[in-house]
Design an enzyme around this catalytic site. Structure first.
Site, mmCIF file in Angstrom:
data_model
loop_
_atom_site.group_PDB
_atom_site.id
_atom_site.type_symbol
_atom_site.label_atom_id
_atom_site.label_comp_id
_atom_site.label_asym_id
_atom_site.label_seq_id
_atom_site.Cartn_x
_atom_site.Cartn_y
_atom_site.Cartn_z
ATOM 1 N N GLU A 179 -15.615 -3.573 -0.716
ATOM 2 C CA GLU A 179 -15.426 -2.295 -0.033
ATOM 3 C C GLU A 179 -16.771 -1.695 0.353
ATOM 4 O O GLU A 179 -16.872 -0.966 1.342
ATOM 5 C CB GLU A 179 -14.638 -1.322 -0.921
ATOM 6 N N HIS A 229 -9.333 -24.726 -15.906
ATOM 7 C CA HIS A 229 -8.102 -25.494 -15.720
ATOM 8 C C HIS A 229 -7.332 -25.029 -14.490
ATOM 9 O O HIS A 229 -6.142 -25.335 -14.347
ATOM 10 C CB HIS A 229 -7.237 -25.377 -16.973
ATOM 11 N N LYS A 240 -3.557 3.003 6.685
ATOM 12 C CA LYS A 240 -2.900 4.202 6.144
ATOM 13 C C LYS A 240 -2.290 5.035 7.266
ATOM 14 O O LYS A 240 -1.168 5.542 7.152
ATOM 15 C CB LYS A 240 -3.915 5.032 5.350
#
Length: 566
Positions: free
Chosen positions: A374, A405, A529
């Site tokens: 950000e 793994h 938004k």
């Protein structure tokens, strides 16, 4: 005070010198095995200590002389001037015309009066807010503050999003061994109803305290969840007879006893039903992703106590002072930031792994994703001009040995170069034996082994010497020269965690300065938004709003409408 335009790092002689150095290394052939063999002092030359943390940079694709070139470039982009500007409250957040003063959050009380910014004694204001938080935390921890039925608080639920969630939940998970008051924490962030449903499951409403974290007290996700939490609390208290159904006075009292806020919008706080005296403020010079050591960390002060929170702040300040006062050539914070630039701009890597060998740090990579991506995921410099080089890295990771793994295959033998930070601590709060084997040492054996394997690899001849069938030999060869930085601490204490967070905060700042970025705004979150507000009416009822959407969005919404079952 006007901010000077950024220096275009790519046009400096110092950048050209780094490019020449990179080209020479490619001609010579990058070989960590060879470099270690040729220089018996390589590790000593490329190891550093800052506070309680030890750093080994020797397994990176650099030579000792590379460090001076890094320092020269840092000087060329005027990193020292920008650091001083940040520390003293100059408005280096250009697009929002704000100071950037997260370092003031952890300054000692002795610094009161020394940092007056926009007419505000920042340190004095911070210490006054901390005193208020600490008094509240002590009251909750001691049982002086109780729920509406007089029972002691046992669970705090933090409701926030972004920096109001990622920081606190990461620190809570990291410092769980230090929770000493019988109080646990939960964290709600996602507007997805499943998050609140799962996080409130099994909670006793009489012993639950909600902390609503929103500077403006208008954040859509946070306030939606806060209202749902309020509904949950009142319904549960009514269902178990703690308050009488329809008794508005009891409901109002319950909200006051079970909700507090971290916000500066006292009017909205009071409208919600929270006593404004139980609101803890912070300032517009604190960005969300840099705010865990502000009032945003109130849940942490409650769970771990004021003394531990102070230790946490001291760790931040230790690295703040180190970063600001250590010559660039010996400043591991600066060098790590420049190392990231080296890989991003010269080796053209886009991905950076963070691999903590401590399960308590399992949320640290996610925290760093916000901090770094950000901050530096931008294509425009702080003066509005386009960037002149690649910027930003994709930060990701999981704790060892789980990652071994899962995805280490790609780091060891894939076609991409992925620099990795390996983080571990000498001591564990949970020492365990498997027979005679110390399990923590078994764990750290993997920490040491992975960086060695990545650095030095395994040749075809070494594989053949193990009796491997010839047709399988290529698949079992490890090229080596996969760069890693080892970060080693004594123990994961509140102090050490503060150091670790501040380390990456300043690394991010160094990178942003080289690239000419405003690392403290985040306009990239805004468009989605805005569109969400426009699109939401189209989802269920507004056909005109639906018709206004593009064909793809219309198709997706129609699929939703056709298949919704609730």
């Amino acid at each position: 005070m006007a901010i000077n335009p950024p220096v275009d790092a790519t046009q400096t002689p110092e950048w050209a010198a780094l490019q020449k150095h990179y080209d020479e290394l490619q001609v010579e052939g990058v070989s960590l095995k060879k470099w270690f063999a040729e220089d018996a002092e390589r590790v000593e030359k490329l190891s550093f200590d800052a506070g309680d943390l030890h750093f080994d940079l020797s397994k990176n694709l650099i030579k000792p002389e590379t460090l001076q070139l890094f320092a020269n470039l840092a000087k060329a982009v005027k990193l020292d001037e920008r650091t001083k500007a940040m520390y003293t409250g100059v408005h280096i957040n250009n697009t929002e015309d704000r100071a950037v003063l997260h370092t003031a959050l952890r300054r000692p009380v002795e610094d009161e009066g020394k940092y007056i910014v926009d007419g505000q004694d920042t340190v004095k204001d911070v210490r006054e807010t901390l005193d208020k938080i600490y008094a509240f935390a002590d009251d909750v921890r001691s049982g002086k503050w109780t729920g509406v039925t007089g029972r002691k608080i046992e669970t705090v639920v933090n409701i926030g999003i972004g920096g109001s969630d990622l920081g606190p939940v990461m620190v809570y998970e990291a410092l769980k061994p230090y929770a000493d008051a019988g109080i646990s924490a939960r964290y709600i962030s996602n507007i997805d109803p499943n998050d609140l449903a799962e996080k409130t499951k099994g909670l006793d409403p009489e012993t639950t305290l909600f902390i609503i974290v929103s500077k403006t007290f208008t954040t859509l996700e946070t306030l939606t969840n806060a209202r749902e939490a309020r509904t949950w609390l009142l319904e549960e208290l009514t269902a178990n007879g703690a308050i009488a159904e329809g008794d508005e006075a009891q409901k109002a009292e319950a909200i006051k006893k079970h909700f507090v806020a971290v916000s500066t919008n006292l009017e909205k706080v009071e409208e919600f039903g929270i006593d404004p005296n139980n609101a803890f403020g912070f300032w517009n010079w604190v960005g969300g992703r840099y705010s865990v050591d502000s009032a945003v960390g109130t849940s942490l002060a409650v769970v771990f106590g004021p003394a531990r929170f102070e230790e946490f702040l001291h760790g931040f300040h230790e690295i703040d002072e180190y970063f600001a006062n250590t010559p660039f050539e010996k400043n591991v914070v600066v060098l790590l930031g420049m190392l990231n630039v080296w890989y991003r701009n010269f080796f053209k890597v886009a991905s950076h792994a963070v691999l903590p060998y401590d399960q308590y740090l399992h949320r640290f990579p996610a925290y760093l994703q916000q901090l770094t991506m950000e901050s530096n995921g931008k294509s425009v410099r702080w003066d509005g001009t386009p960037v002149t080089s690649e910027t930003g890295e994709i930060f990701w990771g999981e704790p060892g040995t789980n990652g071994q793994h899962a995805f280490y295959q790609l780091i060891h033998q894939g076609t991409q170069l992925i620099p990795a930070d390996f983080i571990a601590f000498v001591n564990t709060p949970n020492p365990t034996k498997d027979g005679d084997q110390d399990v923590h040492e078994l764990f750290l054996g993997n920490y040491f082994a992975q960086t060695k394997a990545l650095a030095f690899g395994k040749t075809a001849d070494e594989v053949r010497a193990e009796g491997t069938p010839e047709e399988i030999v290529p698949a079992r060869v490890f090229s080596g020269n996969r760069p890693t930085t080892s970060i080693f601490g004594v123990a994961l204490t509140p102090f050490a965690l503060g150091e670790l967070i501040a380390l990456y905060e300043h690394i991010t700042f160094v990178e942003g300065t080289v690239w000419g970025l405003d690392s403290y705004d985040q306009w990239g979150v805004e468009l989605g938004k805005q569109l969400a507000k426009q699109i939401t009416p189209a989802i269920s009822q507004d056909d005109d709003a639906l018709a206004a959407q593009d064909a793809s969005t219309q198709s997706l919404i129609k699929f939703y409408r056709a298949n919704r079952e609730f």
